[in-house]
Design a protein around this motif. Sequence first.
Motif, PDB file in Angstrom:
ATOM      1  N   ASP A   1      35.356 -29.329  81.762  1.00 54.47           N
ATOM      2  CA  ASP A   1      35.653 -30.286  82.650  1.00 54.47           C
ATOM      3  C   ASP A   1      36.676 -30.967  83.372  1.00 54.47           C
ATOM      4  OD1 ASP A   1      33.267 -32.942  83.756  1.00 54.47           O
ATOM      5  OD2 ASP A   1      34.218 -34.339  82.275  1.00 54.47           O
TER       6      ASP A   1
ATOM      7  N   TYR B   1      42.869 -36.007  82.604  1.00 49.81           N
ATOM      8  CA  TYR B   1      42.170 -34.559  81.343  1.00 49.81           C
ATOM      9  C   TYR B   1      42.857 -33.714  80.960  1.00 49.81           C
ATOM     10  CZ  TYR B   1      38.311 -31.842  80.165  1.00 49.81           C
ATOM     11  OH  TYR B   1      37.563 -30.559  79.339  1.00 49.81           O
TER      12      TYR B   1
ATOM     13  N   ARG C   1      31.520 -33.345  89.519  1.00 49.23           N
ATOM     14  CA  ARG C   1      32.019 -34.417  90.221  1.00 49.23           C
ATOM     15  C   ARG C   1      32.163 -34.184  91.317  1.00 49.23           C
ATOM     16  NH1 ARG C   1      36.410 -33.596  87.116  1.00 49.23           N
ATOM     17  NH2 ARG C   1      36.015 -34.541  85.463  1.00 49.23           N
TER      18      ARG C   1
ATOM     19  N   TYR D   1      30.823 -39.338  92.362  1.00 53.67           N
ATOM     20  CA  TYR D   1      29.776 -39.031  91.407  1.00 53.67           C
ATOM     21  C   TYR D   1      30.130 -37.846  90.593  1.00 53.67           C
ATOM     22  CZ  TYR D   1      27.140 -40.811  95.214  1.00 53.67           C
ATOM     23  OH  TYR D   1      26.361 -41.554  96.087  1.00 53.67           O
ATOM     24  N   GLU D   2      29.585 -38.884  88.397  1.00 53.12           N
ATOM     25  CA  GLU D   2      29.905 -37.651  87.879  1.00 53.12           C
ATOM     26  C   GLU D   2      28.706 -37.343  87.810  1.00 53.12           C
ATOM     27  OE1 GLU D   2      33.045 -37.306  86.255  1.00 53.12           O
ATOM     28  OE2 GLU D   2      34.196 -38.679  86.656  1.00 53.12           O
TER      29      GLU D   2
ATOM     30  N   GLY E   1      28.660 -34.573  85.213  1.00 59.67           N
ATOM     31  CA  GLY E   1      28.769 -34.863  83.477  1.00 59.67           C
ATOM     32  C   GLY E   1      28.105 -33.242  83.448  1.00 59.67           C
ATOM     33  N   HIS E   2      27.413 -32.288  84.375  1.00 57.66           N
ATOM     34  CA  HIS E   2      27.527 -31.234  83.479  1.00 57.66           C
ATOM     35  C   HIS E   2      27.414 -29.926  84.649  1.00 57.66           C
ATOM     36  CE1 HIS E   2      25.547 -27.941  80.478  1.00 57.66           C
ATOM     37  NE2 HIS E   2      25.146 -27.627  82.024  1.00 57.66           N
TER      38      HIS E   2
ATOM     39  N   THR F   1      20.155 -22.524  88.019  1.00 60.72           N
ATOM     40  CA  THR F   1      19.176 -22.646  88.150  1.00 60.72           C
ATOM     41  C   THR F   1      18.607 -22.434  90.089  1.00 60.72           C
ATOM     42  OG1 THR F   1      18.591 -24.952  87.841  1.00 60.72           O
ATOM     43  CG2 THR F   1      18.524 -23.557  85.845  1.00 60.72           C
ATOM     44  N   PHE F   2      19.507 -21.931  90.607  1.00 60.44           N
ATOM     45  CA  PHE F   2      19.426 -22.902  91.970  1.00 60.44           C
ATOM     46  C   PHE F   2      20.385 -21.995  92.904  1.00 60.44           C
ATOM     47  CE2 PHE F   2      21.791 -25.870  91.329  1.00 60.44           C
ATOM     48  CZ  PHE F   2      22.926 -27.009  92.488  1.00 60.44           C
TER      49      PHE F   2
ATOM     50  N   VAL G   1      21.602 -35.428  92.043  1.00 57.56           N
ATOM     51  CA  VAL G   1      20.628 -35.797  90.472  1.00 57.56           C
ATOM     52  C   VAL G   1      21.387 -36.734  89.518  1.00 57.56           C
ATOM     53  CG1 VAL G   1      21.242 -33.111  91.030  1.00 57.56           C
ATOM     54  CG2 VAL G   1      23.285 -34.447  90.134  1.00 57.56           C
ATOM     55  N   THR G   2      22.124 -37.573  90.148  1.00 58.01           N
ATOM     56  CA  THR G   2      22.261 -38.870  89.494  1.00 58.01           C
ATOM     57  C   THR G   2      21.706 -39.846  89.845  1.00 58.01           C
ATOM     58  OG1 THR G   2      23.833 -39.487  90.236  1.00 58.01           O
ATOM     59  CG2 THR G   2      24.506 -37.996  88.507  1.00 58.01           C
TER      60      THR G   2
ATOM     61  N   TYR H   1      14.972 -29.813  88.932  1.00 52.04           N
ATOM     62  CA  TYR H   1      14.951 -29.230  87.884  1.00 52.04           C
ATOM     63  C   TYR H   1      16.169 -29.623  87.331  1.00 52.04           C
ATOM     64  CZ  TYR H   1      14.228 -25.683  84.720  1.00 52.04           C
ATOM     65  OH  TYR H   1      14.175 -25.330  83.157  1.00 52.04           O
ATOM     66  N   TYR H   2      17.648 -29.382  87.612  1.00 46.94           N
ATOM     67  CA  TYR H   2      18.723 -29.561  87.119  1.00 46.94           C
ATOM     68  C   TYR H   2      18.608 -31.009  87.101  1.00 46.94           C
ATOM     69  CZ  TYR H   2      23.228 -29.050  87.194  1.00 46.94           C
ATOM     70  OH  TYR H   2      24.949 -29.579  86.961  1.00 46.94           O
TER      71      TYR H   2
ATOM     72  N   LEU I   1      19.635 -31.693  83.296  1.00 46.10           N
ATOM     73  CA  LEU I   1      20.560 -32.888  82.674  1.00 46.10           C
ATOM     74  C   LEU I   1      19.821 -33.685  81.979  1.00 46.10           C
ATOM     75  CD1 LEU I   1      23.939 -33.094  83.586  1.00 46.10           C
ATOM     76  CD2 LEU I   1      23.015 -34.919  85.922  1.00 46.10           C
TER      77      LEU I   1
ATOM     78  N   LYS J   1      19.843 -32.957  78.486  1.00 43.45           N
ATOM     79  CA  LYS J   1      20.783 -32.343  77.937  1.00 43.45           C
ATOM     80  C   LYS J   1      21.632 -33.818  77.705  1.00 43.45           C
ATOM     81  CE  LYS J   1      21.988 -28.538  80.326  1.00 43.45           C
ATOM     82  NZ  LYS J   1      22.542 -27.515  79.266  1.00 43.45           N
TER      83      LYS J   1
ATOM     84  N   HIS K   1      19.422 -34.435  74.252  1.00 44.41           N
ATOM     85  CA  HIS K   1      20.236 -34.834  73.092  1.00 44.41           C
ATOM     86  C   HIS K   1      21.014 -34.401  72.620  1.00 44.41           C
ATOM     87  CE1 HIS K   1      20.448 -30.263  70.730  1.00 44.41           C
ATOM     88  NE2 HIS K   1      21.468 -30.562  70.982  1.00 44.41           N
TER      89      HIS K   1
ATOM     90  N   GLY L   1      31.317 -40.538  82.477  1.00 48.97           N
ATOM     91  CA  GLY L   1      31.193 -39.271  83.041  1.00 48.97           C
ATOM     92  C   GLY L   1      32.730 -38.859  82.358  1.00 48.97           C
ATOM     93  N   GLY L   2      33.464 -37.883  82.396  1.00 44.10           N
ATOM     94  CA  GLY L   2      34.378 -37.439  81.602  1.00 44.10           C
ATOM     95  C   GLY L   2      34.636 -37.353  79.932  1.00 44.10           C
TER      96      GLY L   2
ATOM     97  N   ARG M   1      32.103 -38.696  77.660  1.00 39.72           N
ATOM     98  CA  ARG M   1      30.890 -39.453  78.109  1.00 39.72           C
ATOM     99  C   ARG M   1      29.339 -40.145  76.919  1.00 39.72           C
ATOM    100  NH1 ARG M   1      32.042 -34.629  80.373  1.00 39.72           N
ATOM    101  NH2 ARG M   1      30.493 -33.182  79.798  1.00 39.72           N
TER     102      ARG M   1
ATOM    103  N   ARG N   1      29.072 -40.771  73.973  1.00 45.67           N
ATOM    104  CA  ARG N   1      29.800 -41.252  73.208  1.00 45.67           C
ATOM    105  C   ARG N   1      29.120 -42.822  73.896  1.00 45.67           C
ATOM    106  NH1 ARG N   1      35.125 -41.027  70.728  1.00 45.67           N
ATOM    107  NH2 ARG N   1      35.874 -41.801  73.226  1.00 45.67           N
TER     108      ARG N   1
END
Lengths: 277, 168
Positions: free
Chosen positions: A62, A75, A99, A103-104, A106-107, A144-145, B22-23, B52-53, B57, B60, B63, B92-93, B96, B98
């Motif tokens: 991260d 961090y 990020r 915007y986060e 998260g991946h 994937t892109f 994506v968010t 798809y992304y 996300l 994940k 999961h 985030g961070g 996240r 948890r």
Amino acid sequence: MSAGSPVGMLFRKRYLADHLRDREGVDFLELCTDHYLDNTPSVADELGLLVKHFTCVPHGIDLSLGSRDGIVESYLDDVLRVVEQIRPPWFSDHLAFTRAGGYEIGHLAPIPLTRDALDTLARNVARVTARTRVPFALENVAATFAFPHAEMSPGAFVRELVARTGCGLVIDVANLACDEINLGHAPEAFIDAVPPEAIVQVHLAGAHDDGGIAVDSHSSPVPPRVWQLLERVVDVAPHAWLTLEREEALPPYHEIARELDAARALAARVRNGRVPA
Amino acid sequence: MSARFAATTVTDEMQIEFARLVTSPAARARFANAPSEEAPALADLSSQSVTYYANALLAKRLHEIRRLLPSIGRRGDLRARFAAHAMGFAPGGHGRHREDAIAFARTLGDDARLDRLALEATRGDRFGALAIAHGHLSWWFRPWKHARLWSGRLAVPRRRTGESEQRR
């Protein structure tokens, strides 16, 4: 530790007893840095146990090195605290951003292959390396892109990053295999383009197919194509540390041990086949 | 505008627009209909790629939640409920997952509480109940025993969630 490429794996708690029973089974363990950022007694105990018995290499997720917003200093502080505790030969994170603009995600998201993104990466990597003497390495991610407006190939992008920052590389050959399927990128071209002396570690894993899209789920045995790419990397970087990653559908340890042995055998075969300089 | 400045702007905008898409399911829907209006820097990217992304996300995140909340994780298909939760919450961070799991458990707890209160209110001898959950004040009221049950809900002001909350 073996004379050739050290062979290890991403640590999963499920295999802790197996590792302790079979110390020779792995030359090192890769630890997900983020699992050890919480400085609770149980986390500290686990880290202490692993560091006491194994060579460990932290691998984070991260730092978001591709973010123009820059590194989140708190961090980085936490990551470096873990690195100090482990005292590894290097530590690593990903060629990605998690990020942007507040915007986060998260991946891990892939980085646009532009000169501007390269400037940002170089600036952020310099920020990390300025804070520690422990070498820092970056891993290619699976995508994937691809972002539009690319100004260079993935290999040229990474080559220039290494030239500008002196960072090491963790080549994930499973991710290269995914990119080959998803984006049509040639893994061999990438391997040939990056400076071999920068390659400190290699990741190998299995993926799964999701309707024609290769997903880097680390959920299956290493497939033939990944072994093939590993051979190519070992040929150019014979001292890189080989790391098996398995995070889903964890098999019995003897199956893991078999793949570790296969990696060891492959490295020895490539090494023995090399013509002495 | 110089070519260099234009490239800089495009790179930065691509990353920000991607993160926003994506968010935010709403932004993705708009992008699918009018890509050049919703995210000009990503107009050349297919909306399927973004979707798809985003779905990967969400998978994940779910999961991780199943792993962190074993009792809830044993339940059946949580995807739709989790997608609704994720629309307004994107931690985030470090830690996240948890925080995501705690918030999702709270959401499911609110669901269960509302269902229970609504059901209890149907008992003829109950005068009613009040609950604040999911940003609403829900009420059930019966003026006297065994009278007709009235119910409704009102939006209550609360901390903003969604896109505005994610920008920090």
